[in-house]
Structures are given as structure tokens and as C-alpha cells.
Design a protein around this motif. Structure first.
Motif, short mmCIF file in Angstrom:
data_model
loop_
_atom_site.label_atom_id
_atom_site.label_comp_id
_atom_site.label_asym_id
_atom_site.label_seq_id
_atom_site.Cartn_x
_atom_site.Cartn_y
_atom_site.Cartn_z
N LEU A 165 -4.58 -0.77 11.65
CA LEU A 165 -5.00 -1.27 10.35
C LEU A 165 -5.80 -0.21 9.59
CD1 LEU A 165 -4.84 -3.82 8.59
CD2 LEU A 165 -7.06 -4.50 9.54
N ALA A 166 -6.61 0.57 10.31
CA ALA A 166 -7.41 1.61 9.66
C ALA A 166 -6.54 2.72 9.10
CB ALA A 166 -8.42 2.18 10.65
N ARG A 167 -5.35 2.92 9.69
CA ARG A 167 -4.47 3.99 9.24
C ARG A 167 -3.49 3.53 8.16
NH1 ARG A 167 -4.65 5.44 14.82
NH2 ARG A 167 -2.71 4.34 15.29
N TYR A 168 -3.47 2.23 7.89
CA TYR A 168 -2.52 1.68 6.92
C TYR A 168 -2.82 2.20 5.51
CZ TYR A 168 -0.15 -1.93 4.09
OH TYR A 168 0.63 -2.60 3.18
N VAL B 13 0.91 7.33 0.45
CA VAL B 13 0.63 5.89 0.35
C VAL B 13 1.83 5.19 -0.28
CG1 VAL B 13 -1.86 6.19 0.20
CG2 VAL B 13 -0.51 6.10 -1.89
N HIS B 14 1.99 3.95 0.10
CA HIS B 14 3.06 3.11 -0.44
C HIS B 14 2.47 2.36 -1.64
CE1 HIS B 14 6.36 0.40 -0.80
NE2 HIS B 14 6.90 0.66 0.39
N LYS B 15 2.75 2.84 -2.84
CA LYS B 15 2.10 2.32 -4.04
C LYS B 15 2.41 0.84 -4.28
CE LYS B 15 1.92 6.82 -6.34
NZ LYS B 15 2.37 7.62 -7.52
N LYS B 16 3.62 0.42 -3.97
CA LYS B 16 3.97 -0.98 -4.22
C LYS B 16 3.33 -1.92 -3.19
CE LYS B 16 8.04 -0.43 -7.07
NZ LYS B 16 9.45 -0.81 -7.32
N GLN B 17 3.11 -1.43 -1.98
CA GLN B 17 2.34 -2.22 -1.03
C GLN B 17 0.92 -2.44 -1.56
OE1 GLN B 17 2.59 -0.08 2.69
NE2 GLN B 17 4.40 -1.21 3.37
N SER C 131 12.09 -1.30 3.59
CA SER C 131 11.38 -0.85 2.39
C SER C 131 9.87 -0.93 2.56
CB SER C 131 11.80 -1.71 1.18
OG SER C 131 11.47 -3.07 1.40
N GLY C 132 9.40 -1.60 3.61
CA GLY C 132 7.97 -1.73 3.86
C GLY C 132 7.41 -3.09 3.50
N LYS C 133 8.29 -4.05 3.21
CA LYS C 133 7.83 -5.36 2.75
C LYS C 133 7.13 -6.15 3.86
CE LYS C 133 12.22 -7.74 3.61
NZ LYS C 133 12.72 -6.66 4.50
N ASN D 271 9.33 3.61 -0.21
CA ASN D 271 8.71 3.81 1.09
C ASN D 271 8.58 5.31 1.36
OD1 ASN D 271 7.94 3.92 3.78
ND2 ASN D 271 9.38 2.35 4.46
N PRO D 272 7.37 5.85 1.32
CA PRO D 272 7.20 7.30 1.46
C PRO D 272 7.49 7.82 2.87
CG PRO D 272 5.06 6.23 1.45
CD PRO D 272 6.08 5.16 1.17
N TYR D 273 7.70 6.90 3.82
CA TYR D 273 7.92 7.31 5.19
C TYR D 273 9.40 7.37 5.57
CZ TYR D 273 3.03 6.04 5.07
OH TYR D 273 1.71 5.95 4.72
N LEU D 274 10.28 7.01 4.63
CA LEU D 274 11.72 7.13 4.86
C LEU D 274 12.21 8.48 4.33
CD1 LEU D 274 13.31 3.66 3.95
CD2 LEU D 274 13.02 4.64 6.22
#
Length: 479
Positions: free
Chosen positions: A24-27, A33-37, A56-58, A227-230
Motif C-alpha cells: 500500500l505504501a508503494r501504490y 503514477v497512474h493518473k486515472k487511479q 488497465s489497473g481498474k 497504465n504506466p506499467y504496461l
């Protein structure tokens, strides 16, 4: 001294161990960062949904939201002690493999006071089906995250009073409605994360179209590129294996039907802008699609110096006579300071059918409006296919920017854009299309996209135009 140092080092090792286990601390805490999240988490609405493609990170943001609320440690909202909420999945197996797994990922073991299992062992909860997790709340008490599955039926969702419900994927309507009642007395919240694979269901009507105009409803589309991680390579590979319909739902999280939207180019996050003061010089015209039993749709159109069209006001009502509509149109025009002709009349385009007389009336609708100070012109271009092409050209031009913007107060036009579908014989379905019709009437009076593209401009002029556009966008956003 050595004993003290050993204790300090042991404490530091334990702290590091806990930090390494604290997902959670790393989220969204790094450089990417995932702006839409974050937009989802920051939204204060009490009925929020993410329509997202697969991966997509939803689901991540749904799980984090539930854990933050249960812990009483939400960084963007007022927190409460002793929270009770539900995580709702489609089946128990899906619960175990998706939502439950995500919740356990973001709950540190030392935050868990108790786990109640439906099946399996609580010392290995990830392999079984969890009934409840009792979470230590930062206020000193405990919160409860309960798990439900839609296949249990609506009756299993009765009775409880809740602070939140998270729907992981789209629930049946009766389950959704029951959960809305569960959060009612505590002013709790509903949030959902889903890929819309079932077509135009109640979620499309209640949330996306928001037909009831619930001020607490909010939604966001989330796609792979968000999703910046894809990796881009992985996105291209996945997309190459899908047909167009699958891409719309599984990548972009869009609602899809067999017929398809007439204007898939319309994007509420791009084409809808907050109202701002429109210069009098931009005022261009009013367009009307008449109706008595059916809705009458009227919109006010402005055109800026670059040819961009703005829909700035709306009158939309059914079951009213010409007196009512004329008075409403004049009232809105006066509020806007809309221009009049030399005889003090307002001018408007109107469907050519308004010029016809019937056995029920000795005067046409056009004549009735004229008598009430609104001079309407029924000579409009009603070619549907040419009109649709013209609207599409304004929604998406080759220069990368749209040339059509709708003020957010024009809710009925926005709703029609989202529910305007092709039917049989390659024609749009004649249902709830009143704003779409009069929008075409107005845009058909504007220069074609091809005609505008032919104009030769110097590089200096083009650069000046880009600068003016940028400044105007910033100015509008600041209002």
C-alpha cells in the motif's frame, strides 16, 4: 551498549521487513503514477465507477480504495472508525482469484485482527474463500471487510448497514439495487470497477447515461495506455490478436453493441467543457428540433475566430405547447444576451416539418414561433448521411484537435451523443435523437472540413493560431 545496538538493529530489521511487505505504501508512490487511479481516489462522489479494459489497473484502485476506507487512512477523504463494507464478486471462485487476492496484497499481516473463512484455512487464506476480514483501524478500533458473490442471490444481500460496497465487475441489477439500500442510512458509498462486456445493461443506463441525473454519479474510462506499467510492445502484441469490437471493450473499456455508436469519436472527457463567458462576437445561431408530445430540443451555438463550434445552452422539454417553448427560448436568450434582429426577434433554424400546416391547426409551428418573437428558418439540410459525416468531421479533425465543444450544462445533448446508435438499413435509430438532428442542421451551415483544409496559411499564421488555441484552452480551464 552492545545490547542496545542489537535491539536497535533488530527494530530496524523489523521496520525494513514491514516496509518491504507494505504494498500500500508503494501504490502510486514512485516516479510513475497512474493518473486515472488517482482521479478515482480523489473524487468525492458517492457512486463512482471505473470502466476499464483488462489490465488497465481498474481492480487495483478498487482494492486500494476498500483497504484505505477500512483502515481509516484514506489520504483524500474524511476517515471514519469502525467501518463495515462489502467486496462483491460475480462468484466465490472469482472472489478468491481476483478481489480477495488484491485485498490481501494491500493489507499488511499486522493490520489483520482476524480472518473468518467460508472454506479453507485462515493461516492460508489466499487458497480458500474468505467470509470476512477484521481490520485494525487507525482510530484504535476495528473495521470489517465482508466478501459476497452475486451467485448467492439478492436475498443474501439484505439486512446489513454498510459504509461502502465495491463491485468487482458488473453485478445483476437486483443485487446492485439491494446494495444501494445497504449504504443508504450511513451515507455510504458505492464504487465499481468493470470491463463492460454485457452490452447496454442497467449500468449503461444508470451510470454512463445517468438518466436519473443523480448528482453523486461519476465514472471514468481506463485503458491500457493509462497504465504506466504496461509496455507499449505488450500493448501492440495484445491488440494484434483482437477484432475491433474486442478492442473497444477489452482495451478501452467501452460499451459495445452489435449496431455500434453513430459517433464513437465523441469523448466526454475531450468534447465536454465547463461553461465560460462567450464573447458576443462568437454568437452564431439557435437550432431547434420541434416537438409537442416528443421533446423539443433547442441549443445555442457559438463559433470562435478559429471556427471552433461551442454548444453553450440548452432547452429540452416534452409535452409542452409552443407558448411554453417560445417563452423558455426567449428567457434563455435574454440570460445569454443573445443577439436580435432589427425588429427585436431571435433567429433560429428549425426542422422543415415545422413549416407544414395540419388539419389540427390553421397555422404552422414556424408561424406560431414567429408570432411569439422567434423567427425560424425551416430551410435546413436534412441529408442524414452528409450531416453525420459533417458532425464526425467536427468531432475529430486531422489537426489532432476537435472543432466541436459542448458546455457541461447541455446534459441532454451529451446523453444523446452517448446513446445514438446505428439501426437497420445503415440508418441511425429514430429514438432520442432530437438534439442530434438539430446539431446536424446547424453544422451543415458551417464550412466543410475539406473546404477549411484547402485554405493556404503561412507558417507564421499557423504558429499564431496554435498559440491562440493554447491560451484560450488555458483561459477556459481557469474559469
Amino acid at each position: 551498549m552492545n545490547e542496545i545496538m542489537r535491539k536497535i538493529m533488530a527494530i530496524e530489521r523489523e521496520q525494513e521487513k514491514r516496509r518491504s511487505a507494505d504494498e500500500l505504501a508503494r501504490y502510486n508512490a514512485g516516479k510513475r503514477v497512474h493518473k486515472k487511479q488517482l482521479a478515482f481516489h480523489r473524487c468525492k462522489k458517492r457512486n463512482r465507477w471505473v470502466f476499464g479494459g483488462n489490465r488497465s489497473g481498474k481492480t487495483e484502485c478498487g482494492a486500494v480504495e476498500a483497504v484505505w476506507i477500512a483502515r481509516g487512512a484514506h489520504p483524500y477523504k474524511k476517515n471514519k472508525p469502525n467501518v463495515f463494507g462489502w467486496v462483491v464478486s460475480l462468484t466465490a471462485q472469482v472472489q478468491r482469484d481476483v478481489a480477495q487476492k488484491k485485498i490481501l496484497r494491500y493489507l499488511r499481516p499486522d493490520w489483520i485482527a482476524e480472518i473468518v473463512m467460508t472454506s479453507g484455512r485462515k493461516d492460508s487464506p489466499e487458497t480458500g474463500i474468505i467470509d470476512q476480514i477484521v481490520v485494525k483501524n487507525v482510530f484504535g478500533g476495528t473495521s470489517v471487510i465482508g466478501f459476497k458473490s452475486c451467485d448467492q442471490g439478492r436475498e443474501r444481500f439484505q439486512g446489513s448497514s454498510l459504509d461502502f460496497v465495491w463491485f468487482d465487475e458488473e453485478p445483476p441489477k437486483d443485487v446492485y439495487e439491494e446494495c444501494v439500500m445497504r449504504v443508504f442510512d450511513r451515507r455510504g458509498e458505492i464504487f465499481g470497477t468493470m470491463t463492460p462486456l454485457k452490452g447496454l445493461t442497467f449500468v449503461y443506463e444508470e451510470i454512463y447515461l445517468n438518466r436519473r441525473k443523480n448528482p453523486e454519479v461519476w465514472y471514468e474510462f481506463m485503458e491500457w495506455a493509462d497504465n504506466p506499467y504496461l509496455s507499449k510492445r505488450e500493448i501492440r502484441l495484445l491488440e494484434s490478436t483482437m477484432d475491433e469490437s474486442a478492442i473497444e471493450s477489452r482495451r478501452y473499456g467501452k460499451f459495445c453493441t452489435r449496431e455500434g455508436l453513430v459517433y464513437p469519436e465523441f469523448d466526454e472527457r475531450v468534447h465536454v467543457v465547463e461553461p465560460f463567458s462567450v464573447p458576443r462576437e462568437w454568437q452564431s445561431g439557435i437550432s431547434i428540433d420541434p416537438g409537442l408530445k416528443n421533446p423539443l430540443s433547442a441549443h445555442w451555438y457559438a463559433v470562435d475566430y478559429d471556427g471552433n463550434v461551442y454548444v453553450v445552452a440548452e432547452h429540452y422539454a416534452a409535452g409542452r405547447d409552443v407558448d411554453y417553448h417560445a417563452a423558455a427560448i426567449k428567457k434563455t436568450s435574454e440570460k445569454l444576451g443573445w443577439k436580435k434582429d432589427s425588429f427585436g426577434r431571435y433567429s433560429a433554424l428549425i426542422d422543415s416539418a415545422a413549416g407544414q400546416r395540419t388539419l389540427a391547426s390553421v397555422k404552422s409551428v414556424s408561424e406560431l414561433f414567429a408570432e411569439r418573437g422567434i423567427l425560424v428558418n425551416p430551410r435546413v439540410d436534412k441529408d442524414v448521411f452528409a450531416g453525420v459525416a459533417q458532425v464526425k468531421s467536427f468531432l475529430s479533425r486531422k489537426n489532432g484537435l476537435p472543432d466541436l465543444y459542448i458546455f457541461s450544462c447541455c446534459t441532454e445533448m451529451i446523453r444523446e451523443f452517448k446513446s445514438y446508435f446505428w439501426g437497420e438499413n445503415d440508418s441511425p435509430v429514430k429514438r432520442e435523437d432530437h438534439a442530434m438532428d438539430e446539431l446536424r442542421y446547424f453544422l451543415m451551415t458551417r464550412p466543410r472540413a475539406a473546404e477549411i483544409a484547402k485554405r493556404e496559411e503561412s507558417e507564421i499564421t499557423k504558429d499564431k493560431d496554435r498559440l491562440i488555441r493554447r491560451l484560450r484552452r488555458k483561459g477556459a480551464a481557469a474559469l
